[in-house]
Design a protein around this motif. Structure first.
Motif, mmCIF file in Angstrom:
data_model
loop_
_atom_site.group_PDB
_atom_site.id
_atom_site.type_symbol
_atom_site.label_atom_id
_atom_site.label_comp_id
_atom_site.label_asym_id
_atom_site.label_seq_id
_atom_site.Cartn_x
_atom_site.Cartn_y
_atom_site.Cartn_z
ATOM 1 N N GLU B 164 0.845 -1.184 0.000
ATOM 2 C CA GLU B 164 0.000 0.000 0.000
ATOM 3 C C GLU B 164 0.877 1.229 0.000
ATOM 4 O OE1 GLU B 164 -2.238 -1.100 3.389
ATOM 5 O OE2 GLU B 164 -3.182 -2.678 2.191
ATOM 6 N N SER B 166 2.071 4.851 0.607
ATOM 7 C CA SER B 166 1.786 5.959 1.504
ATOM 8 C C SER B 166 2.114 7.256 0.783
ATOM 9 C CB SER B 166 2.627 5.876 2.764
ATOM 10 O OG SER B 166 2.982 4.551 3.002
ATOM 11 N N PRO B 178 -3.240 8.413 -1.151
ATOM 12 C CA PRO B 178 -4.616 8.793 -1.480
ATOM 13 C C PRO B 178 -4.812 10.284 -1.640
ATOM 14 C CG PRO B 178 -4.478 7.675 0.665
ATOM 15 C CD PRO B 178 -3.116 7.668 0.097
ATOM 16 N N ALA B 258 -2.145 0.868 -4.565
ATOM 17 C CA ALA B 258 -1.861 -0.330 -3.783
ATOM 18 C C ALA B 258 -1.926 -1.490 -4.750
ATOM 19 C CB ALA B 258 -2.894 -0.529 -2.676
ATOM 20 N N LEU D 85 -9.364 -3.641 0.715
ATOM 21 C CA LEU D 85 -8.123 -3.119 1.280
ATOM 22 C C LEU D 85 -7.639 -1.922 0.487
ATOM 23 C CD1 LEU D 85 -6.320 -6.465 2.105
ATOM 24 C CD2 LEU D 85 -7.289 -4.815 3.699
ATOM 25 N N GLN D 86 -7.842 -1.972 -0.830
ATOM 26 C CA GLN D 86 -7.355 -0.858 -1.624
ATOM 27 C C GLN D 86 -8.298 0.317 -1.601
ATOM 28 O OE1 GLN D 86 -5.386 -1.812 -5.116
ATOM 29 N NE2 GLN D 86 -4.475 -3.609 -4.193
ATOM 30 N N PRO D 89 -8.105 3.267 1.924
ATOM 31 C CA PRO D 89 -7.482 4.596 1.955
ATOM 32 C C PRO D 89 -8.131 5.576 0.988
ATOM 33 C CG PRO D 89 -5.954 2.919 1.089
ATOM 34 C CD PRO D 89 -7.167 2.203 1.552
ATOM 35 N N LYS D 90 -8.523 5.086 -0.174
ATOM 36 C CA LYS D 90 -9.099 6.001 -1.158
ATOM 37 C C LYS D 90 -10.432 6.556 -0.668
ATOM 38 C CE LYS D 90 -7.197 3.623 -5.196
ATOM 39 N NZ LYS D 90 -6.399 4.596 -5.952
ATOM 40 N N VAL D 93 -10.301 9.121 1.986
ATOM 41 C CA VAL D 93 -9.983 10.467 1.541
ATOM 42 C C VAL D 93 -11.162 11.070 0.793
ATOM 43 C CG1 VAL D 93 -8.514 11.791 -0.004
ATOM 44 C CG2 VAL D 93 -7.512 10.055 1.476
ATOM 45 N N ASN D 405 0.403 4.083 7.937
ATOM 46 C CA ASN D 405 -0.124 4.739 6.750
ATOM 47 C C ASN D 405 -0.266 6.231 6.951
ATOM 48 O OD1 ASN D 405 -0.956 2.765 4.478
ATOM 49 N ND2 ASN D 405 -1.511 1.736 6.389
#
Ligand SMILES: Nc1ncnc2c1ncn2[C@@H]1O[C@H](COP(=O)(O)OP(=O)(O)OP(=O)(O)O)[C@@H](O)[C@H]1O
Ligand SMILES: Nc1ncnc2c1ncn2[C@@H]1O[C@H](COP(=O)(O)OP(=O)(O)OP(=O)(O)O)[C@@H](O)[C@H]1O
Ligand SMILES: CC(C)C[C@H](N)C(=O)O
Ligand SMILES: [Mg+2]
Ligand SMILES: [Mg+2]
Lengths: 318, 358, 274, 417, 284
Positions: B164, B166, B178, B258, D85-86, D89-90, D93, D405
């Protein structure tokens, strides 16, 4: 020291101390080998006749099996569906020849190879449109194939043989022998090799590429159908099955792309080799090494014989 | 006559050896660069940039990489996906060890790692040729894929097994993670791809490219002329894998954000191979065309029924997509086995003599 | 006749100062499985001469050239080139030491243009490092241009300007042969091996080709070994001829001598038909 | 697009996982269609669904996300742990909720750190703990009975199958059993003979499975082939499709899996679907008999949760047409009581469920079902996972995730503790 | 006869008596959709005749033969105009193998043996279209071996490993194995030793005389070709520039100068050719 022991001694100790299990491993390896050989056979046939790796062989297996299951689902008796499927494979062979091979005659191998990948995509899409994506169960019993298993007490343990596996082995060996004979002892067999060497020259001596290709693709189609039945009986029939094609690739390069007996020998070497490797050495590196072990075994052979065990010598002259 | 070279004389070999000896081509390329660097970022929607342009450019780079190996050096490889993976994992490790460094540095550096791995798996090419080699490169594909799963160090022991990305920066601009802006990522990708295309074209026009092509066209004769086959093939593997590695790193860092090991599966290898072949073996422009074709076409196909308001199920669209792509691949190969680049050339040739047929 | 006069001429030259030996083949034998392609053959090639090798089909001529430039490794015997004795060498070593070659079945790089094919002959001399290549500026570009000059000279010399940018796969056979010669010349070899350079050519082209060969021989002082089945050409342009027959040497000497040799007539020439 | 509730559905009806993906997709779509048909949507607003085919491929899933996120989606259901999982984070945000119902990142149950991710009714860690608890039950009841036992774990070697490993390893340490792992690579799903040979050699007392798609039927068949005692073979809830057990024939009898939803057509809600959707031909199911199968009903439950969240959000905000932020609020205040279930025609279909700002999963009760050769039979009572042990581990894992992260988007308004 | 340089090549039935077995009329060939190679070629082969097709490199000889035998399609070439008639039947649309079955076979330029097959297998593929039994095929095999004893010695070697000349013999022998009515020979003498060249032409002649096989011969070795042929065509840049009876062509000044190498004062030596481009009169 510890590692050395685990790598060089322990596996053999295991083999000796649990001989029944070792036997089972060998048998499983043998059976997968035979099944790999069946797929490989399809590849070899087409390679022999056009010098091209037919990437679509895997999907042809799925397609054939799905048609068979699909037809029986419609209520057609299984054996009749089987015959109809042979017809379907013939139509497929003619179609492929017309639409793909004929216009691409005399093109470099890689172009034909690519076209077979295109064909793969096409068939996947078409197959899923027709049959849907759900996995289906192979109609093993209706096809009069044995199911069930027998356990033998042996070597202080037991050995389980699936009847379908035995049937698969027998059928595979018969097919290899029959095709081997057909393609090595007949006029057609010679013509095949001629076509693979030089399309244009083959045309010039009057070999009808169209006819040859239909014959060969049809033969490969039948092989695919049988393969589909056998593999389908093991797991189920779904598009995931096409992945087994990747199992056949190391087999054919090990056996030699052009050799029918090579397919069976290669299949057995790979089948047994990867099983033993996975079971006895796999755990040392976290398992799951089967996926590439076959390739590494094949590669090792190739480094010694670049054309595979029984493949035709690659002519290098100037 | 819309397109012609008549009246353009070259007065030096240097001019004759330029990338685009014909003026119209030079103007064309300048226009394209202007569009890419100015017009697109100004007008395009984030979706267009993020989901069409960025992946298209990244795939182009990978296609160039594979084209160097397969199209120029004649070594058929099915391990592209894995080599891209090596780049991605290398970059991931590098940035997690040195988080402060400019991310662009690591993107480019990760190519070196995949080049090294490429060389290792290129070694059998000394003895193994053609489809045999292709299958042997599958060994690389499957082995590396396995390694991405089985060596937890590579993904920092992340429980999901995925890498993933960062947040990382270059020159103070956030480029990954992101929160990274689309336009920024687009510029980074575009710059790298344009630069590396230029480098590839330099290499391929000099002795390096020539010795690749010698090996491709007739390796025995090449050896008799003094090219060392193994060295040359390994060099091709190295350069090619370098490109693929950078593309892989960019794929994860600038596009996906990712990736699981399966992102670098055999399917990726095939996808890139398609791009190479449809675009045209041994053609840099073809690499762009092939990547555009294979990447953008499915997107369009997916959009068509929606645009027409047809009630077609997503899965059906997907199936039809497969059918169409498969059929198109075969169709293009039949119409022009040398790919889109050659088609383009023929069109140019026709333009040159236009309005006469020959 | 002019031709005869010229030949006497050469013999005079020879008698006066036998040129030094450039390459010596000594007791070479080569077999493939059961087939003895070459058995115990010795001959030499002198500096600056045009040396023809003739013999019936399958006599082992091509194999002989293959041995000389390292593509085949003889089971027995040695090759001495410029004083260095060799038993086994890799083809690229031969290339490096100054032996260039054309092939019986044209072995051009089919996907490349004429220009690139001939440029490829200069690969060995192009050694500007990889990183300059990446930039294609400075030394790399200068080097490329310098070599391009030489190659253009060869192109002019062979009169193939018009096909400079054509992929060679599309050229007719005769031109391909000429490009192949160009490629060999680009290597600036000291010994040039030509395997049937005139097969499949018409008379006019053979005349051109003969001219090229002689020019190369005289202008660049390149030693030439030539396999050819056209006796007219062989007798006219070669200084000495060696005759092979199924792996054995049955004749060696100046053209007239060979032409008169009864063994050679029986095995190869058949009835004279000029 | 006002006047609409847009829900993109990331589904897979193609590829090797289609066997599992199709019933789920049908169930999800049919329930929402039913609401549109029967009630005219939710709160009078129609729901617009749009399927996007992922093929269970992570990359394609991300593409689906990217291509739909501009159309104001309310929530995403990735239906793959890898995609989840992917997206985490997206989506965090982009401020769009992700509902990963009983899959995805277990640690995301911590609403403090993962404000946008929901994984009710249970996480994978809950599932693993429930299985361990059930095994202990079988062995006499106490966890200490696990000491010295051998437990095999066969799993799809992807984000999905690896998710519970940290917990299982921890448990192995804590309770003294040995854990042997049998990874099945995604491309080897149909060829598991090596894994099962290993099982035969290692003779584990119990086998736990995290399988999906074509992996499940193959595993059941192989287990039967080596004559593994099927009642000691326990799958997670995703291994419990009818099509997973059926192909093994008699050999599959006895195979067990976890479950948290009802199976069969005997629920009013399913009957409503049959009348409003399936009969008028608005469903994609191939035959009516497949309505009510386990995974189909799971899809229904998934859509039910979304619908309830929308309802809640509508009530909370007073708006009819809500947006993604409202949706999150709806999720966080989801409270499905027995009465509500009854009202919705789902009595006994699932356990009551309540989510909070801090707890996005709920660690709800599950039960064990067993294949009898024909259908699934419920063979245990509803029981709870090992909440007290799992929860602290989850919180710790969540903190680690966030730490590695950085910078991580923080919760805008902290949960009232 | 169209021997003078300034008259346009006109078509005239050669050896008017015999009916034509092959009639090529005004064909145009394009490669790759853009490269125009044959610009209207017309020629006739009478039944039982030996006709030579001469011309410089790249004139289009091979292309003509391939157009006749329909091998062009495999090279992405196509006949865009004109007609080809073999034994009274239009054949442009036939497949190459149909043509072979009808008795017209081509010996391809550049040998094209099947490298992985042995010499004997190569020869046997030549008999692929035959249906007249193994016996006859055996006999013909023996016949080919008697023509080319060298092939018999190498019968079990893979063709790819035989020498150039051996392959050439193999290619010719392979064509003979099909018992053709007509052979299209593309540069048969290429790479053969002098006495073999003579022998090959003798074989061709005897086939022609004894079995009535018609021959169309593309050849660079004008000298020999014109000695054995009855009629000849000269092709330049895709056009027939001259045609006539072989004997007449042999006496033609241009042909002598450019194709036979005999100038006014007899045979020129290769050593003395000068470095200038002579112009063919019909091109000026
Ligand atoms: N690599 C090889 N393997 C097996 N046999 C070979 C090989 N190379 C050559 N030969 C055999 O050796 C003999 C000599 O071949 P070579 O090619 O040298 O003949 P040549 O004199 O060049 O004949 P030509 O004039 O026909 O070209 C031939 O009989 C050929 O078949
Ligand atoms: N496949 C092809 N694609 C494009 N052009 C071609 C192709 N084959 C031949 N040509 C062109 O067609 C022209 C005629 O070629 P052809 O081979 O027919 O000549 P030829 O008379 O047989 O010559 P040679 O004596 O050298 O064999 C040449 O200019 C050649 O470049
Ligand atoms: C339904 C699913 C999401 C289960 C799936 N195997 C996963 O990835 O978790
Ligand atoms: Mg030779
Ligand atoms: Mg020709």
């Amino acid at each position: 020291m510890e590692t050395l022991y685990l790598v060089f001694i322990d596996p053999f100790v295991q083999m000796v101390t649990a001989p029944d299990f070792f036997l089972q491993v060998l048998w499983e390896g043998f059976v997968s080998g035979v099944l790999y050989a069946l797929i490989a056979l399809g590849f070899v046939l087409i390679f022999k006749a056009s010098g091209v790796l037919n990437f679509a062989q895997g999907i042809m297996v799925v397609f054939a099996a799905l048609s068979l299951v699909g037809l029986t689902a419609l209520g057609v008796p299984a054996l009749i569906s089987f015959v109809i499927c042979i017809g379907i494979m013939f139509v497929l062979a003619v179609g492929v020849e017309r639409m793909v091979l004929r216009p691409l005659v005399n093109q470099p191998d890689i172009i034909l190879f690519m076209a077979t990948i295109g064909l793969t995509y096409f068939l996947i899409g078409l197959g899923e449109l027709i049959f849907g994506g759900e996995p289906k169960t192979m109609v093993t019993e209706q096809l009069l194939l044995p199911t069930g298993s027998t356990a033998f007490d042996i070597l202080g343990g037991f050995l389980i043989l699936q009847h379908i596996d035995i049937a698969a082995a027998v059928i595979a060996i018969i097919m290899v022998a029959a095709l081997g004979f057909f393609f090595s002892k007949t006029r057609i067999g010679r013509a095949l090799r001629a076509v693979a060497d030089d399309h244009q020259a083959a045309l010039s001596v009057g070999i009808s590429l169209n006819q040859i290709w239909v014959i060969v693709w049809f033969a490969a189609g039948i092989v695919a159908l049988v393969t589909g039945v056998m593999w389908g009986a093991r797991s189920d029939v779904s598009f995931a099955l096409q992945i087994v094609a990747f199992k056949a690739l190391p087999v054919i390069i090990l056996g030699g792309l052009t050799s029918i007996p090579g397919a069976i020998v290669g299949g057995l070497v790979i089948g047994i080799g990867e099983k033993i490797g996975e079971i006895y050495w796999g755990p040392l590196v976290g398992g799951g090494i089967e996926g590439w072990l076959a390739y590494i075994i094949a590669l090792a052979f190739l480094l010694v014989r670049p054309q595979g065990l029984f493949g035709e010598r690659i002519i290098e002259r100037i | 006559m819309l397109y012609r070279e008549a009246g353009q004389y070259k007065t030096s070999y240097a001019a004759d050896m330029a990338v685009f000896p014909i003026r119209q081509d030079r103007i064309g390329i300048a226009v394209m660069l202007a569009v890419a660097f100015v017009a697109i970022p100004l007008v395009a929607s984030p979706f267009f940039l993020a989901s069409i342009m960025i992946p298209f450019l990244i795939f182009t780079l990978a296609t160039i990489g594979l084209n160097i190996l397969t199209g120029y050096c004649g070594q058929l490889s099915l391990g592209t996906g894995a080599f891209m993976g090596v780049g991605a994992y290398a970059c991931y490790k590098l940035t997690s060890i040195f988080p402060e460094t400019n991310i662009l540095v690591w993107i480019l550096a990760s190519g070196i790692f995949s080049a090294a791995i490429g060389v290792v798996f290129g070694l059998p090419s000394l003895r193994i040729k053609g489809f045999y080699l292709a299958v042997a490169t599958l060994a690389a594909q499957f082995f590396l894929e396995w390694a991405f799963i089985r060596i937890p160090w590579l993904y920092n022991y992340n429980a999901s097994g995925a890498i993933e990305v960062s947040t990382r920066t270059a020159f103070g601009v956030v480029l990954t993670g992101p929160t990274a802006g689309t336009v920024e990522r687009y510029f980074a990708v575009l710059a790298i791809v344009v630069l590396m295309t230029w480098v590839a074209s330099n290499l391929l026009r000099g002795w390096v490219g020539r010795s690749f092509m010698m090996i491709r066209d007739m390796d025995i004769a090449a050896e008799l002329i003094g090219v060392r086959p193994l060295r040359t093939k390994l060099l091709a593997f190295a350069v090619s894998s370098f490109y693929c590695g950078v593309a892989g790193a960019m794929m994860v860092f600038f596009w996906l954000g990712a990736a699981e090991p399966s992102a670098f599966s055999i399917n990726l290898s095939f996808q890139i191979l398609f791009m190479v072949i449809l675009g045209g073996l041994g053609s840099l422009i073809g690499s762009y065309m092939g990547a555009a074709f294979i990447w953008i076409l499915p997107v369009l196909i997916r959009m068509v029924p929606e645009a027409l308001g047809l009630p077609i199920e997503a899965a059906t669209v997907e199936h039809i997509n497969f059918v169409i792509i498969g059929a198109l691949i075969i169709f293009i190969l039949i119409v022009e086995p040398h790919g889109l680049a050659r088609m383009w050339q023929i069109i140019k040739q026709k333009l040159r003599v236009w309005p006469f047929p020959y | 006749m002019a031709a005869v006069a010229e030949m006497t001429d050469i013999r005079d030259r020879e008698a006066a100062a036998p040129a030094e030996v450039l390459l010596e083949v000594k007791n070479v034998s080569l077999a493939f499985g059961g087939v003895k392609a070459i058995s115990d053959i010795s001959f030499d090639i002198r500096k600056g001469e045009v040396r023809a090798i003739i013999g019936p089909n399958g006599a082992g001529k091509t194999s002989m050239l293959n041995v000389i430039n390292g593509f085949y490794h003889p089971q027995e015997g040695t090759i001495t080139f410029e004083g260095k004795v060799r038993r086994r060498m890799r083809p690229y070593e031969a290339a490096r030491s100054g032996i260039a070659r054309t092939f019986q079945n044209v072995a051009l790089f089919r996907g490349m243009t004429t220009l690139d094919n001939i440029m490829s002959g200069r690969t060995l001399m192009m050694r500007k490092n990889f990183f300059w290549q990446v930039l294609r500026q400075g030394p790399a570009l200068n080097e490329e241009i310098a070599h391009r000059h030489r190659v253009e000279e060869i192109i002019d010399f062979l009169e193939i300007q018009h096909i400079r940018k054509t992929p060679v796969g599309k050229l007719p056979y005769g031109l391909q042969k000429r490009v192949e010669l160009g490629r060999a010349l680009a290597m600036e070899p000291r010994l040039l091996l030509l395997d049937e350079p005139m097969a499949g050519m018409n008379l006019e082209e053979k005349e051109d080709m003969s001219r090229f060969i002689l020019d190369v021989n005289q202008q660049f002082e390149t030693t030439i070994a030539l396999i050819e089945h056209d006796m007219g050409v062989v007798m006219d342009i070669s200084d000495r001829v060696v005759v092979l027959d199924y792996g054995k040497k049955i004749g060696d000497g100046p053209p007239d001598e060979v032409r008169a040799n009864q063994d050679v007539i029986d095995a190869y020439l058949g009835v004279s038909h000029e | 697009q006002d006047g609409e509730l847009f829900i993109p559905l990331l589904t897979y009806r193609t590829g090797p996982f289609a066997g599992s993906g199709i019933p789920i997709a049908n169930g999800m779509a049919d329930y929402l269609t039913m609401l549109n048909e029967r009630d005219g949507g939710i709160g009078g607003v129609k729901i617009r669904i749009e399927e996007c085919e992922t093929g269970y491929n992570t990359q394609k899933g991300v593409e689906c996300y990217e291509s739909t996120k501009a159309n104001d989606p309310l929530i995403y259901n990735p239906y793959s742990t890898g995609i989840t999982l992917q997206l985490i984070p997206k989506a965090s945000v982009d401020n769009i909720p992700v509902l990963s119902m009983a899959y995805g990142l277990s640690a995301a149950a911590d609403g403090n750190l993962f404000p946008w991710v929901f994984n009710p009714p249970d996480t994978y860690w809950d599932g693993a703990s429930a299985i361990i608890k059930y095994i202990a039950e079988q062995e006499g009841g106490d966890l200490s009975n696990l000491d010295g036992k051998k437990i095999g774990y066969i799993f799809l070697d992807a984000g999905y199958g690896r998710e519970p490993i940290p917990l299982l390893e921890q448990f192995a340490k804590d309770y003294g059993f040995t854990l042997t792992q049998y990874p099945v690579p995604a491309d080897q799903m149909q060829n598991q003979s090596s894994q099962w040979l290993n099982v035969r050699r290692d003779r584990p007392d119990y086998m736990i499975m995290w399988g999906w798609g074509a992996m499940n039927p193959t595993a059941v068949k192989e287990a039967a082939k080596i004559r593994y005692p099927m009642d000691k073979f326990i799958g997670v809830w995703w291994s419990g499709g009818e099509d997973d057990a059926r192909p093994a024939g008699d050999g599959g009898k006895g195979f067990k899996t976890l479950n948290f939803n009802g199976v069969g057509q005997d629920f009013p809600v399913i009957q409503d679907i049959l009348t409003h959707v399936v009969e008028p031909g608005k469903s994609q199911v191939s035959e009516t008999a497949r309505v009510g199968e386990n995974l189909y009903n799971r899809g229904v439950m998934n859509s039910f949760l979304m619908a309830e969240a929308i309802r809640t959000a509508q009530e909370m905000t007073g708006k009819k047409v809500i947006d993604a932020a409202d949706m999150r609020a709806g999720m966080e205040n989801l409270n499905i009581t027995e009465e509500r279930l009854k009202e919705a025609g789902m009595e006994g279909f699932m356990a009551p469920l309540k989510l909070t700002c801090a707890d996005h999963s709920g660690e709800n009760d599950v039960y064990v079902q067993q294949w009898n050769g024909e259908t699934w039979e419920k063979v245990s009572d509803w029981f709870s996972p090992m909440k007290d042990v799992v929860r602290p581990m989850l919180v710790k894992a969540a903190e680690e995730y966030v730490a590695s992260n950085q910078p991580w988007p923080e919760r805008s308004e902290p949960c009232a503790q | 006869m169209a021997l003078s340089s300034d008259t346009a090549p006109e078509i005239e039935a050669p050896a008017a008596a015999a009916p034509a077995i092959l009639d090529v009329s005004n064909i145009e060939v394009i490669y790759d959709h853009v490269i125009l190679v044959l610009k209207g070629v017309t020629l006739t082969v009478p039944k039982g005749g030996i006709v030579a097709l001469l011309g410089a490199n790249g004139a289009g000889k091979t292309t003509t033969l391939k157009a006749i035998s329909n091998l062009l399609r495999a090279e992405r070439g196509e006949v865009t105009k004109g007609s080809i008639t073999f034994a009274g039947e239009r054949v442009e649309a036939l497949s190459p193998n149909a043509l072979v079955t009808r008795g017209c076979i081509q010996v391809m330029e550049g040998r094209h043996c099947f490298g992985h097959l042995t010499i004997e297998e190569n020869l046997l593929t030549g008999a692929y279209t035959r249906r007249d039994g193994g016996r006859r095929v055996r006999d013909d095999l023996d016949m080919v071996y008697s023509y080319f004893p060298r092939l018999k010695e190498r019968r079990s070697s893979q063709a790819g490993y035989t020498s150039g000349g051996e392959q050439q013999m193999c290619a010719i022998g392979r064509a003979l194995m099909s018992r053709p009515k007509m052979i299209l020979l593309d540069e048969p003498s290429m790479g053969l030793a002098p006495q073999l060249v003579e022998e090959i032409f003798e074989i061709v002649k005897s086939l022609n005389e004894n079995e009535g096989v018609s021959i169309l011969l593309a050849e660079q070795n004008t000298n020999v070709a014109l000695r054995y042929a009855t009629y000849g065509y000269i092709l330049e840049s895709g056009r027939i520039v001259m045609d006539g009876a072989a004997a007449a062509l042999r006496e033609n000044e241009d042909v002598k100068e450019f194709y036979l190498g005999v100038g006014g004062e007899g045979r020129r030596s290769f050593r003395n050719v000068k470095h200038y481009k002579r112009r063919k009169r019909w091109l000026s």
